[in-house]
Design a protein around this motif. Sequence first.
Motif, PDB file in Angstrom:
ATOM      1  N   LYS A 120       0.828  -1.201   0.000  1.00 24.93           N
ATOM      2  CA  LYS A 120       0.000   0.000   0.000  1.00 24.93           C
ATOM      3  C   LYS A 120       0.870   1.261   0.000  1.00 24.93           C
ATOM      4  N   GLY A 121       1.924   1.262   0.828  1.00 23.69           N
ATOM      5  CA  GLY A 121       2.824   2.407   0.887  1.00 23.69           C
ATOM      6  C   GLY A 121       3.607   2.585  -0.402  1.00 23.69           C
ATOM      7  N   GLY A 122       4.087   1.483  -0.980  1.00 26.26           N
ATOM      8  CA  GLY A 122       4.865   1.557  -2.209  1.00 26.26           C
ATOM      9  C   GLY A 122       4.047   2.051  -3.391  1.00 26.26           C
ATOM     10  N   MET A 123       2.798   1.572  -3.506  1.00 28.88           N
ATOM     11  CA  MET A 123       1.953   2.000  -4.619  1.00 28.88           C
ATOM     12  C   MET A 123       1.563   3.463  -4.476  1.00 28.88           C
ATOM     13  N   THR A 124       1.308   3.907  -3.235  1.00 30.43           N
ATOM     14  CA  THR A 124       0.993   5.319  -3.009  1.00 30.43           C
ATOM     15  C   THR A 124       2.203   6.191  -3.315  1.00 30.43           C
ATOM     16  N   HIS A 125       3.383   5.716  -2.945  1.00 34.65           N
ATOM     17  CA  HIS A 125       4.627   6.442  -3.225  1.00 34.65           C
ATOM     18  C   HIS A 125       4.792   6.661  -4.735  1.00 34.65           C
ATOM     19  N   ASN A 126       4.592   5.626  -5.519  1.00 39.47           N
ATOM     20  CA  ASN A 126       4.746   5.755  -6.966  1.00 39.47           C
ATOM     21  C   ASN A 126       3.639   6.593  -7.599  1.00 39.47           C
ATOM     22  N   ARG A 127       2.419   6.493  -7.063  1.00 40.94           N
ATOM     23  CA  ARG A 127       1.320   7.288  -7.621  1.00 40.94           C
ATOM     24  C   ARG A 127       1.593   8.789  -7.434  1.00 40.94           C
ATOM     25  N   SER A 128       2.250   9.137  -6.333  1.00 44.16           N
ATOM     26  CA  SER A 128       2.493  10.552  -6.044  1.00 44.16           C
ATOM     27  C   SER A 128       3.710  11.104  -6.793  1.00 44.16           C
ATOM     28  N   ASN A 129       4.484  10.242  -7.443  1.00 39.47           N
ATOM     29  CA  ASN A 129       5.642  10.700  -8.221  1.00 39.47           C
ATOM     30  C   ASN A 129       5.140  11.168  -9.590  1.00 39.47           C
ATOM     31  N   ARG A 130       5.179  12.467  -9.827  1.00 38.92           N
ATOM     32  CA  ARG A 130       4.604  13.027 -11.046  1.00 38.92           C
ATOM     33  C   ARG A 130       5.428  12.705 -12.284  1.00 38.92           C
ATOM     34  N   ASN A 131       6.622  12.178 -12.086  1.00 38.64           N
ATOM     35  CA  ASN A 131       7.463  11.826 -13.223  1.00 38.64           C
ATOM     36  C   ASN A 131       7.205  10.406 -13.726  1.00 38.64           C
ATOM     37  N   LEU A 132       6.294   9.694 -13.053  1.00 38.99           N
ATOM     38  CA  LEU A 132       5.930   8.346 -13.480  1.00 38.99           C
ATOM     39  C   LEU A 132       4.596   8.372 -14.199  1.00 38.99           C
ATOM     40  N   SER A 133       4.512   7.687 -15.324  1.00 41.34           N
ATOM     41  CA  SER A 133       3.221   7.536 -15.990  1.00 41.34           C
ATOM     42  C   SER A 133       2.426   6.433 -15.297  1.00 41.34           C
ATOM     43  N   THR A 134       1.132   6.413 -15.553  1.00 43.18           N
ATOM     44  CA  THR A 134       0.291   5.363 -14.963  1.00 43.18           C
ATOM     45  C   THR A 134       0.734   3.989 -15.441  1.00 43.18           C
ATOM     46  N   GLN A 135       1.134   3.900 -16.722  1.00 39.53           N
ATOM     47  CA  GLN A 135       1.583   2.620 -17.264  1.00 39.53           C
ATOM     48  C   GLN A 135       2.835   2.133 -16.550  1.00 39.53           C
ATOM     49  N   GLU A 136       3.764   3.040 -16.254  1.00 39.92           N
ATOM     50  CA  GLU A 136       4.999   2.665 -15.558  1.00 39.92           C
ATOM     51  C   GLU A 136       4.709   2.269 -14.115  1.00 39.92           C
ATOM     52  N   GLU A 137       3.787   2.977 -13.491  1.00 44.24           N
ATOM     53  CA  GLU A 137       3.404   2.643 -12.119  1.00 44.24           C
ATOM     54  C   GLU A 137       2.808   1.241 -12.054  1.00 44.24           C
ATOM     55  N   TYR A 138       1.895   0.950 -12.994  1.00 40.95           N
ATOM     56  CA  TYR A 138       1.220  -0.341 -12.968  1.00 40.95           C
ATOM     57  C   TYR A 138       2.108  -1.464 -13.480  1.00 40.95           C
ATOM     58  N   ALA A 139       3.066  -1.136 -14.335  1.00 37.90           N
ATOM     59  CA  ALA A 139       4.012  -2.159 -14.786  1.00 37.90           C
ATOM     60  C   ALA A 139       4.835  -2.672 -13.610  1.00 37.90           C
ATOM     61  N   ARG A 140       5.080  -1.800 -12.647  1.00 38.75           N
ATOM     62  CA  ARG A 140       5.852  -2.213 -11.463  1.00 38.75           C
ATOM     63  C   ARG A 140       5.004  -3.056 -10.510  1.00 38.75           C
ATOM     64  N   SER A 141       3.764  -2.654 -10.307  1.00 43.00           N
ATOM     65  CA  SER A 141       2.923  -3.353  -9.333  1.00 43.00           C
ATOM     66  C   SER A 141       2.240  -4.581  -9.923  1.00 43.00           C
TER      67      SER A 141
END
Length: 394
Positions: free
Chosen positions: A334-355
């Motif tokens: 939960k903390g890791g996904m929230t951390h990546n969602r709040s990083n404005r330099n990450l696209s949604t695709q990159e965020e979800y590719a990690r999780s």
Amino acid sequence: MSESTAPPHPVVMTHEGAAAQEDPSQEDPSQEDPSPRHKAPTKLPAGSHRAESTQQNYKTAAKYIDKWLAENDHVTFEELTYEHVEADHLQNFVENIMFWLAVTPFKTNTGWLTTDVKVRAANKEAWWNEQKKDFKKSCKRSRIADPSVEEMRKSAPLYRDVSKARTLSTTIRAKYLNHKADAKGVAMGMLKEASCYSIQKLFEFALCWQAIGRGGEHVFLRWTEMRWDDLFQAPDFDWSMSKQSEKKCTLLFCDRFLYCLCPMFTMGLFMLFDGLRRDVEATKGAVKNYVFPLMHKTRKDGVAEALTKAVKKYIGNDFGVEFAKFYSIRSVRKGGMTHNRSNRNLSTQEEYARSGHMAPGMNGNAEGYIDSTPALSAPGGMSLAGYTDPHGEH
């Protein structure tokens, strides 16, 4: 692979290849049956007392299974033992093989056996139609009262470091809501104890943090499925995702600021604290290539529960048992996904590719053509390792 359990008496293979059961009256009563854990692994029963057509179907099925096993660097179907498929490893095998069979087209004498052909064939079977109804009903029931969903709702997130609230947007709210626990504190508690137990849990914790993995999935990690990525200068593990029956590309990066959460640092400690030992029986044979061979017999939910206990233990040491009850291994995801969602330099695709999720609005057909690659996985991993701009900083 037969669904039958192990035979009650030893099985002898005749020169014709048929299995013959020994007469139990000939056994020496003075010889005690040793504990199963001390027995040499026994090959899985092949079920030779079957109709000829059934045996032929078994042989055909085994050939397809062997294709998958070879692609994933496993032994052949005939060489599989009970040790290979203990705990959740049988389920992991079956889920991955079934997914592979569903999405892989095969060349046959009459043409290509495509996915559409396989679906049409499955729909013709009456038993499958009935099974499909029951399957959907079970899914709906479990979704309503899924304990993992309930636990996830009540688990508080564990962020990297709540002391950095002024610079990290993810932790500002956590700071004034009095979320005093963070991933850094848990990791430092494990590190300070410096026991074989705490160091292994530290490595597991660091892996789950940077992979945004579900608790227990790391039990399937194997050294033979790790490769070094020359472009990103990082090790790349195949991470099994239990809900999708797939594997995702997971590059591990050195943490820029917190050595206690660095997978490289914690991996080194794990190796120093007996993590590479393969000189005891429980770490040999079929399990020797697994990163955590001593957990091979443990079901993945048991692995997750053990890591949750460790998280609660080290939070409880700092803030008390009552405070620790709000946290679990899901707090890390939960903390890791929230951390990546709040990083404005990450696209949604990159965020979800990690999780390992599918982003809302994604075209399911198009995503079927997109493989899990370092280029998609790396930015999310670098963000979790403390990089503000995961595309520009190296």
